[in-house]
Design a protein around this motif. Structure first.
Motif, short mmCIF file in Angstrom:
data_model
loop_
_atom_site.label_atom_id
_atom_site.label_comp_id
_atom_site.label_asym_id
_atom_site.label_seq_id
_atom_site.Cartn_x
_atom_site.Cartn_y
_atom_site.Cartn_z
N LEU A 165 -1.13 -9.52 -7.89
CA LEU A 165 -1.17 -8.24 -8.61
C LEU A 165 -0.82 -8.43 -10.08
N THR A 166 0.23 -9.21 -10.32
CA THR A 166 0.68 -9.43 -11.70
C THR A 166 -0.42 -10.12 -12.50
N ALA A 402 -2.90 2.74 -3.85
CA ALA A 402 -2.88 2.53 -5.30
C ALA A 402 -3.96 1.54 -5.71
N LEU A 403 -4.20 0.53 -4.88
CA LEU A 403 -5.24 -0.46 -5.20
C LEU A 403 -6.62 0.19 -5.15
N HIS A 420 -2.37 2.10 -12.00
CA HIS A 420 -2.40 2.09 -10.54
C HIS A 420 -1.96 0.73 -9.99
N LEU A 421 -2.30 -0.31 -10.71
CA LEU A 421 -1.84 -1.64 -10.27
C LEU A 421 -0.32 -1.74 -10.33
N ARG A 422 0.23 -1.13 -11.39
CA ARG A 422 1.68 -1.14 -11.52
C ARG A 422 2.31 -0.41 -10.33
N GLU A 423 1.70 0.73 -9.96
CA GLU A 423 2.20 1.48 -8.80
C GLU A 423 2.12 0.63 -7.53
N ALA A 424 0.99 -0.07 -7.39
CA ALA A 424 0.81 -0.92 -6.21
C ALA A 424 1.92 -1.97 -6.15
N GLY A 429 6.96 -4.08 -4.03
CA GLY A 429 8.32 -4.54 -4.36
C GLY A 429 9.39 -3.82 -3.57
N GLN A 430 9.09 -2.62 -3.08
CA GLN A 430 10.05 -1.88 -2.26
C GLN A 430 10.37 -2.65 -0.98
N ILE A 431 9.37 -3.38 -0.48
CA ILE A 431 9.58 -4.07 0.80
C ILE A 431 10.63 -5.16 0.67
#
Ligand SMILES: Nc1nc2c(ncn2[C@@H]2O[C@H](COP(=O)(O)OP(=O)(O)O)[C@@H](O)[C@H]2O)c(=O)[nH]1
Ligand SMILES: [Mg+2]
Length: 452
Positions: A165-166, A402-403, A420-424, A429-431
């Protein structure tokens, strides 16, 4: 490491009388406290030292015990930690607690040690959850899954996705920052679409695992269904090895769903007995039948029990509840009048037929063996690590959403696509806890017990 945080202590073993009781202490004051407890006897790192332990200003020791000293950050929590391996009596445990309190340590809250390990980056959040699972594990299957998660396999998988993602986000930002060459930018953005889609497909595959990991943790759900008096409750009791459900020749006895937990093939299984399916005009039985249907629908495997002594064909309504991979049991084969077909009698469905006597036990072992094999085939080892909690599933679904939005906006608004990528990334990252907030963390660690 936070120097202002209290130094905490808790019993790491269950309370009560035992051969040994292990008291764990963690925090910046651990070294001072230990030295006061031993009245200055040095304890080398990571070695068992037999010491007399003293309360403050006491000449007589309250115990003669082994001490283990771990200098941070090479400890479970990442802080200075010591363990007292005390004799496991309530008076000794009390004395040790008094001594620690008087030396300025504080009782640890639920999950406090694991939480510190997480905050000091000794574990990610998924690994912290694995510690809880490891301690709760009752079957081999649960144990192996927790060990794998604690090793970091699951966190690593989510980590790779975050890296992907990054990378993609960096590429989008490059396009936004250097928009001079329109053609080049359009081509570059067009090339990113498939990358995002590939990531989505990977997440999708991980999500579509028939809840395997969650079932290993929580138990595979098997429902006994069938008409009244078919012998469902008798079979449940026989499989559970205890009289969990009431057996009677009075039709309509079972109304509540009765659940028992079994270990089949090394996996936890929750077997449910349900009300017999028939038309009833008794309101309690009607509710029972409603629950039976719901239980059958939610189950991973259904076992349709048929009374082989009443030679009715397997038919009607109950059949609509069955799915491929379910079981059909012809019960009461001990009876003279019992009859059963030689082959599968459910048209269009792959169900496994068995003949047995729940009451006499005949054929039950063979049935259990096949059922166990089916459980193993559903839950047995897989190459890639499984999703293990609903919390992870929800976060991954957010990531996927988000993706999808990102792909939609890639061409017309790279800025929005980047957002939206940032949201994804945040959802993912929550996991593992990189993007965890206090509320989430509080909820996770409060589910631990004290001393973990
Ligand atoms: N002969 C015989 N009777 C059985 C067998 N299994 C159950 N029964 C009897 O069938 C009746 C109904 O059993 P139960 O387990 O309560 O059926 P359920 O209504 O499907 O839960 C009881 O009298 C049981 O003793 C069996 O394998 N053989
Ligand atoms: Mg019953």
């Amino acid at each position: 490491m936070n120097a202002n945080r209290p130094t905490i202590f808790a019993l790491a073993t269950p309370p009560g009388k035992s051969g040994l009781a292990v008291m764990r202490v963690s925090g910046t004051r651990a070294s001072t406290i230990l030295s006061a407890l031993t009245q200055g006897k040095p304890c080398p790192e990571r070695m068992a030292t037999l010491c007399n332990l003293y309360e403050k200003n006491e000449e007589k020791p309250f115990d003669h015990a082994l001490v283990l000293w771990f200098k941070g950050p090479a400890s479970f929590t990442g802080e200075d930690v010591f363990e007292l391996h005390l004799h496991g009596g309530p008076a000794i445990i009390d004395a040790a607690s008094e001594a620690l309190l008087s030396l300025g340590a504080e009782p640890a809250g639920a999950g406090a040690f694991t939480r510190r390990a997480f905050e000091n980056a000794k574990l990610d959040l998924v690994q912290a959850e694995a510690v809880a699972d490891l301690i709760d594990a009752q079957t081999r299957g649960q144990l192996e899954q927790a060990q794998r998660q604690l090793r970091g396999d699951l966190g690593a998988l989510y980590g790779t996705w975050r890296e992907d993602l990054t990378m993609i986000r960096a590429q989008i930002e490059a396009c936004i920052d250097f928009p001079e060459e329109d053609d080049v930018m359009e081509d570059a953005l067009a090339a990113l679409g498939p990358k995002v889609s590939t990531l989505m497909a990977q997440i999708d595959m991980h999500l579509q695992d028939h809840h395997r990991g969650e079932r290993v943790r929580e138990g595979l759900r098997i429902a006994l269904i069938g008409k009244v008096n078919a012998g469902k409750s008798t079979l449940l009791n026989r499989l559970a090895g205890e009289e969990a459900a009431i057996v009677s020749d009075e039709p309509g006895t079972t109304r509540d769903v009765v659940r028992v937990r079994l270990n089949l093939g090394g996996f936890l299984v929750e077997l449910a007995d349900t009300a017999g399916l028939r038309t009833s005009n008794h309101h309690i039985e009607i509710e029972g039948i409603k629950r039976a249907r719901r239980t059958a629908k939610d189950a991973d495997i259904r076992i349709l029990v048929v009374d082989a002594s009443t030679p009715e064909a397997v038919e009607g309504d109950v059949l609509t509840l069955l799915r491929d991979g379910d079981f059909l049991v012809y019960n009461k084969c001990d009876m003279q009048s019992a009859k059963w077909p030689s082959a599968n009698t459910v048209p269009g469905l792959e169900v496994s037929p068995h003949t047995l006597s729940a009451r006499e036990g005949k054929g039950v072992d063979e049935f259990l063996k096949t059922l166990g094999a089916r459980v193993v085939s559903l839950l047995g080892a897989q190459e890639s690590p499984s999703l293990t909690r609903a919390r992870h599933r929800l976060a991954l679904e957010d990531t996927k959403r988000a993706l999808a939005l990102c792909v939609d906006r890639l061409q017309d608004s790279p800025e929005l696509a980047g957002e939206h990528l940032r949201e994804a990334g945040a959802a993912l990252g929550q996991i593992t806890g990189e993007a965890g907030n206090e509320e989430v963390l509080g909820k996770i660690f409060s589910a631990f017990c004290i001393g973990k």
